[in-house]
Design a protein around this motif. Structure first.
Motif, short mmCIF file in Angstrom:
data_model
loop_
_atom_site.label_atom_id
_atom_site.label_comp_id
_atom_site.label_asym_id
_atom_site.label_seq_id
_atom_site.Cartn_x
_atom_site.Cartn_y
_atom_site.Cartn_z
N GLU A 74 13.72 17.52 10.40
CA GLU A 74 13.26 16.66 9.30
C GLU A 74 12.27 15.63 9.85
OE1 GLU A 74 14.68 13.58 5.82
OE2 GLU A 74 15.58 15.55 6.09
N ILE A 75 11.27 15.30 9.01
CA ILE A 75 10.36 14.18 9.26
C ILE A 75 10.60 13.14 8.18
CG2 ILE A 75 7.95 13.44 9.37
CD1 ILE A 75 7.24 16.34 10.18
N MET A 76 10.74 11.88 8.59
CA MET A 76 10.91 10.81 7.60
C MET A 76 10.10 9.59 8.03
SD MET A 76 14.67 9.09 8.33
CE MET A 76 15.60 10.58 7.98
N GLY A 77 9.79 8.74 7.06
CA GLY A 77 9.16 7.48 7.35
C GLY A 77 10.16 6.45 7.85
N ARG A 78 9.65 5.41 8.47
CA ARG A 78 10.53 4.38 9.02
C ARG A 78 11.33 3.69 7.92
NH1 ARG A 78 9.11 -0.50 13.28
NH2 ARG A 78 11.10 -1.59 13.05
N ASN A 79 10.75 3.53 6.74
CA ASN A 79 11.46 2.84 5.66
C ASN A 79 12.65 3.65 5.17
OD1 ASN A 79 9.40 1.05 5.98
ND2 ASN A 79 8.70 1.11 3.86
N VAL A 154 8.03 7.79 -0.27
CA VAL A 154 6.82 8.06 -1.02
C VAL A 154 5.59 8.03 -0.12
CG1 VAL A 154 5.32 7.21 -2.85
CG2 VAL A 154 7.80 7.23 -3.19
N SER A 155 5.43 6.97 0.66
CA SER A 155 4.22 6.81 1.48
C SER A 155 4.09 7.94 2.49
CB SER A 155 4.23 5.46 2.20
OG SER A 155 4.25 4.39 1.26
N THR A 156 5.21 8.38 3.05
CA THR A 156 5.18 9.46 4.03
C THR A 156 4.76 10.77 3.38
OG1 THR A 156 6.85 8.39 5.40
CG2 THR A 156 6.59 10.76 5.67
N ILE A 157 5.30 11.07 2.21
CA ILE A 157 4.90 12.30 1.52
C ILE A 157 3.42 12.25 1.17
CG2 ILE A 157 5.20 13.64 -0.60
CD1 ILE A 157 8.17 12.94 -0.48
N ARG A 158 2.94 11.11 0.68
CA ARG A 158 1.52 10.99 0.35
C ARG A 158 0.67 11.19 1.60
NH1 ARG A 158 0.08 11.85 -4.61
NH2 ARG A 158 -1.86 11.83 -3.41
N GLN A 159 1.11 10.68 2.73
CA GLN A 159 0.36 10.81 3.98
C GLN A 159 0.20 12.28 4.37
OE1 GLN A 159 2.21 8.60 7.14
NE2 GLN A 159 0.62 9.07 8.64
N PHE A 160 1.27 13.05 4.26
CA PHE A 160 1.20 14.46 4.63
C PHE A 160 0.48 15.28 3.57
CE2 PHE A 160 4.06 13.03 7.82
CZ PHE A 160 4.04 13.98 8.83
N GLY A 181 6.76 -0.03 -8.78
CA GLY A 181 7.38 0.50 -7.58
C GLY A 181 6.40 1.37 -6.83
N LEU A 182 6.92 2.13 -5.87
CA LEU A 182 6.10 3.02 -5.06
C LEU A 182 5.94 4.34 -5.80
CD1 LEU A 182 7.66 2.27 -1.56
CD2 LEU A 182 5.66 1.23 -2.62
N ARG A 183 4.71 4.69 -6.10
CA ARG A 183 4.42 5.80 -7.01
C ARG A 183 3.96 7.03 -6.23
NH1 ARG A 183 3.68 5.00 -12.38
NH2 ARG A 183 3.34 2.78 -12.01
N LEU A 184 4.63 8.15 -6.47
CA LEU A 184 4.22 9.41 -5.86
C LEU A 184 2.95 9.93 -6.51
CD1 LEU A 184 4.90 11.69 -3.82
CD2 LEU A 184 6.16 12.81 -5.68
N TRP A 185 2.86 9.78 -7.83
CA TRP A 185 1.68 10.26 -8.57
C TRP A 185 1.57 9.52 -9.90
CZ3 TRP A 185 4.70 15.35 -8.24
CH2 TRP A 185 5.71 15.40 -9.19
N GLU A 186 0.38 9.54 -10.45
CA GLU A 186 0.20 9.14 -11.84
C GLU A 186 0.60 10.29 -12.76
OE1 GLU A 186 -0.55 6.22 -13.05
OE2 GLU A 186 -0.97 5.21 -11.15
N SER A 187 0.27 11.51 -12.31
CA SER A 187 0.63 12.72 -13.04
C SER A 187 0.77 13.85 -12.02
CB SER A 187 -0.45 13.09 -14.06
OG SER A 187 -0.28 14.43 -14.51
#
Length: 214
Positions: A74-79, A154-160, A181-187
């Motif tokens: 697994e890969i995860m962000g620090r948060n 969210v930020s980690t998924i967006r980065q990849f 909040g932290l948004r994965l997407w608008e749509s």
């Protein structure tokens, strides 16, 4: 066969928010109540933290049960790992999960600050600072031929996603609107230039979005 990078059982609200702001030790998801997003999974028979018999079967249970299938790292962000920021001040912090983390694989935690690896039960946490492609290569080597799960946040998924490294995504959209909040997407349509999409509603009210690379 190629080792896939997979996002699984990632939860967002109907307006695309996957976590709140102002994360703290007391509030791992910030101002967002995670129960509002994860209720569908917690109601299933295969929910790993279930303490009583029963639970739902069917589509939601399938996704809960399939969470670990063919995952080797697994890969995860620090948060996702914890609330600390900056240089590590407290090596006693070993994640939110206690002595039996639910991963059962090597876990690669993205951070700009070095920290020694450690093992809890059958999970070893490694702290890495490379770019997404470099970290993914490390995780694939550790996965022993199996796929790699991209756990968030969210930020980690967006980065990849921005690095065009994600092969499949399962995003569960819960019928709640959070506003901020932290948004994965608008749509979810934002991803259709690179991914096919199936949208499958569940009787629980959650809608499962299944993306796979074109």
């Amino acid at each position: 066969m190629a080792q896939l990078l997979r996002v699984q059982n990632f939860n967002v609200s109907s307006d695309g928010i996957g976590a709140g702001e102002d994360q703290s030790l007391e509030n791992p998801f910030g101002h967002v109540d995670p129960g509002r997003l994860f209720a569908w999974a917690g109601a299933t028979a295969s929910w790993p933290m279930r303490t009583d018999p029963g639970g739902s079967r069917g589509l939601d249970d399938y996704f809960t049960r399939d969470f670990a299938h063919n995952i080797g790292a697994e890969i995860m962000g620090r948060n996702k790992f914890g609330p600390q920021r900056g240089p590590w001040q407290d090596h006693q912090w070993r994640g939110w999960w206690g002595d039996e983390p639910p991963f059962h694989t090597p876990v690669f935690v993205l951070t700009h600050h070095e920290r020694p690896s450690f093992t809890l039960s059958d999970t070893t946490f490694h702290f890495v600072s490379g770019d997404p492609a470099t970290v993914l290569e490390q995780a694939r080597k550790a996965a022993g031929g199996k796929d790699v799960r991209l756990g968030g946040g969210v930020s980690t998924i967006r980065q990849f996603l921005d690095a065009d490294l994600v092969d499949t995504l399962h995003v569960a959209v819960s019928p709640v609107k959070l506003g901020t909040g932290l948004r994965l997407w608008e749509s979810p349509d934002e991803l259709l230039d690179r991914f096919h999409l199936d949208v499958v509603p569940s009787p629980s009210g959650v809608t499962h979005h299944l993306f796979w690379r074109k």
